[in-house]
Design a protein around this motif. Structure first.
Motif, short mmCIF file in Angstrom:
data_model
loop_
_atom_site.label_atom_id
_atom_site.label_comp_id
_atom_site.label_asym_id
_atom_site.label_seq_id
_atom_site.Cartn_x
_atom_site.Cartn_y
_atom_site.Cartn_z
N GLY A 38 2.98 -9.90 18.59
CA GLY A 38 1.58 -9.37 18.51
C GLY A 38 1.13 -8.86 17.17
O GLY A 38 2.05 -8.50 16.33
N PHE A 39 -0.22 -8.84 16.96
CA PHE A 39 -0.80 -8.46 15.69
C PHE A 39 -2.11 -7.89 15.91
O PHE A 39 -2.90 -8.40 16.56
CB PHE A 39 -0.75 -9.22 14.61
N ALA A 40 -2.33 -6.68 15.36
CA ALA A 40 -3.82 -6.18 15.40
C ALA A 40 -4.00 -5.48 14.17
O ALA A 40 -3.39 -4.94 13.33
CB ALA A 40 -3.90 -5.23 16.64
N MET A 41 -5.51 -5.37 13.88
CA MET A 41 -6.02 -4.66 12.54
C MET A 41 -6.89 -3.41 13.32
O MET A 41 -7.74 -3.65 13.98
CB MET A 41 -6.87 -5.40 11.78
N VAL A 42 -6.43 -2.27 13.09
CA VAL A 42 -6.95 -0.91 13.50
C VAL A 42 -7.19 -0.08 12.39
O VAL A 42 -6.25 0.43 11.95
CB VAL A 42 -5.76 -0.44 14.74
N PRO A 43 -8.20 0.45 12.42
CA PRO A 43 -8.70 1.64 11.65
C PRO A 43 -7.90 2.63 11.75
O PRO A 43 -7.42 3.15 12.99
CB PRO A 43 -10.12 2.04 11.75
N GLY A 68 -12.66 1.61 -0.18
CA GLY A 68 -12.90 0.71 -1.18
C GLY A 68 -14.37 -0.14 -1.17
O GLY A 68 -15.09 -0.04 -0.33
N ASP A 69 -14.26 -1.11 -2.05
CA ASP A 69 -15.33 -2.23 -1.75
C ASP A 69 -15.03 -3.44 -1.29
O ASP A 69 -15.72 -4.50 -1.71
CB ASP A 69 -16.20 -2.18 -3.04
N ASP A 70 -13.99 -3.34 -0.43
CA ASP A 70 -13.18 -4.84 0.10
C ASP A 70 -13.89 -5.04 1.36
O ASP A 70 -14.89 -4.25 2.08
CB ASP A 70 -11.92 -4.55 -0.16
N VAL A 71 -13.22 -5.89 2.24
CA VAL A 71 -13.72 -6.44 3.43
C VAL A 71 -13.26 -5.59 4.71
O VAL A 71 -14.13 -5.46 5.63
CB VAL A 71 -12.93 -7.64 4.13
N PHE A 72 -12.38 -4.53 4.25
CA PHE A 72 -12.18 -3.59 5.36
C PHE A 72 -13.26 -2.35 5.25
O PHE A 72 -13.03 -1.30 6.51
CB PHE A 72 -10.62 -2.88 5.07
N ALA A 73 -13.81 -2.05 4.18
CA ALA A 73 -14.61 -0.83 4.20
C ALA A 73 -15.73 -0.73 5.16
O ALA A 73 -15.77 0.56 5.66
CB ALA A 73 -15.30 -0.65 2.73
N ALA A 74 -16.38 -1.52 5.50
CA ALA A 74 -17.38 -1.24 6.64
C ALA A 74 -16.69 -0.84 7.84
O ALA A 74 -17.48 -0.19 8.70
CB ALA A 74 -18.27 -2.68 6.64
N GLU A 75 -15.74 -1.60 8.40
CA GLU A 75 -15.24 -1.14 9.68
C GLU A 75 -14.46 0.03 9.47
O GLU A 75 -14.50 0.67 10.71
CB GLU A 75 -14.17 -2.43 9.92
N LEU A 76 -13.86 0.40 8.37
CA LEU A 76 -13.31 1.76 8.37
C LEU A 76 -14.26 3.02 8.63
O LEU A 76 -14.32 3.68 9.19
CB LEU A 76 -12.61 2.01 7.03
N ARG A 91 -17.12 8.66 0.31
CA ARG A 91 -17.56 7.89 -0.69
C ARG A 91 -16.99 6.46 -0.65
O ARG A 91 -16.01 6.16 -0.21
CB ARG A 91 -17.21 8.75 -1.95
N THR A 92 -17.78 5.64 -1.47
CA THR A 92 -17.20 4.14 -1.72
C THR A 92 -16.67 4.05 -3.17
O THR A 92 -17.55 4.54 -4.08
CB THR A 92 -18.29 3.17 -1.46
N VAL A 93 -15.47 3.61 -3.60
CA VAL A 93 -15.05 3.49 -4.84
C VAL A 93 -14.84 2.07 -5.16
O VAL A 93 -14.58 1.07 -4.34
CB VAL A 93 -14.04 4.32 -5.14
N ASP A 94 -14.57 1.57 -6.51
CA ASP A 94 -14.20 0.26 -6.92
C ASP A 94 -12.61 -0.17 -6.32
O ASP A 94 -12.05 0.90 -6.50
CB ASP A 94 -14.31 0.08 -8.04
#
Length: 292
Positions: A38-43, A68-76, A91-94
């Protein structure tokens, strides 16, 4: 400061990662490939996990960290806000957010590789960050962000009467100034052995021992062991963070109650897959709390 009837104010300074969790019957040996189940992405991330655990265990929590400013940031970020953690100082960083690659075997044991990403950019504390630390009852820190930042936070918190609770993980040699500003240290048995005499100056030391519960050593020579509730273990990922966050939420009620509360929370966290997704609520902890 909080008493038994208050909701403690807890500032958590630490990491936040996206956990990439793979399950498999057994973890691979070096150079070996095995099939996963199995596989899962979990904050996750120790800081975020502990913040969510402290909030669900009854604390009012403010989180200080970076994504960061990547695809994971909003979910985190959403993982914290969904748990009612205050993220004004997140904060959000590059660049990329932190990531943890986790393998969980059929027995619930795990291996973890952490890539710090944005967490490594937490190199300075703004005036608004320092105000949060000074206003809190407890500052909760770990070691997945730059050490100098943790030292500065602990120094400022102690100077303003805030209790400093440190989970020195991953364990390493730490500056004497940091130890001098720590009120409570929470370590697992391996970390306790590795840190050794470095823990001696800390007034309150809690050592977690998995299924064997946790031990406490206080400033007046008081020592006791708190057994762990027996549960069916699914995944130990995040159990230590759940314990630590719950301990912070209950610390104002004294070490004996806090260890029972935290031990129950940590045990419940092992009954579900994932880190932040397995953290129990205050109601669940109270329902499972061993009778006095």
């Amino acid at each position: 400061m909080a008493d038994e009837t208050d909701v403690p104010s807890i500032a958590v300074l630490g990491s936040i990662n996206m956990d990439l969790v793979t399950t498999t019957e057994r973890r691979p040996a070096p150079g070996e490939t095995v099939l996963g189940t199995g596989f899962a992405m979990v904050p996750g991330g120790k800081g975020s996990n502990q913040a969510i655990a402290a909030r669900r265990a009854g604390g009012a929590v403010r989180f200080l960290g970076a994504v960061g400013d990547d695809v994971f940031a909003a979910e985190l970020r959403r993982a914290l806000t969904d748990a009612a953690v205050d993220v004004e100082r997140l904060r959000t960083v590059d660049g990329p957010s932190g990531v943890a690659a986790i393998v969980v075997d059929g027995g619930g044991e795990n291996s973890i590789i952490v890539v710090g990403g944005a967490n490594a950019r937490m190199t300075e504390l703004a005036d608004a960050d320092l105000a949060v630390l000074a206003d809190a009852d407890i500052l909760l820190c770990q070691l997945e962000i730059p050490i100098d930042t943790v030292v500065a936070a602990a120094r400022h918190a102690r100077a303003n009467g805030t209790t400093v609770l440190l989970n020195p993980s991953p364990a390493r040699d730490l500056p004497a100034e940091l130890w001098a500003n720590v009120d409570v240290a929470v370590v697992n048995s391996g970390e306790a052995e590795q840190l050794g005499a470095a823990l001696d100056p800390v007034p309150h030391v809690v050592v977690t021992r998995g299924a064997d519960g946790a031990t406490y050593r206080g400033p007046d020579g008081a020592e006791f062991t708190q057994p762990s509730p027996r549960v069916d273990v699914v995944d130990t990922t995040g159990a230590g963070d759940t314990f630590t966050g719950a301990l912070a939420a209950a610390w104002h009620r004294g070490p004996a109650y806090a260890l029972a509360w935290a031990g129950t929370a940590g045990a419940l966290a092992t009954t579900k897959l994932g880190a932040s997704t397995s953290i129990p609520t205050e109601h669940e902890i109270r329902a499972a709390l061993p009778a006095k």
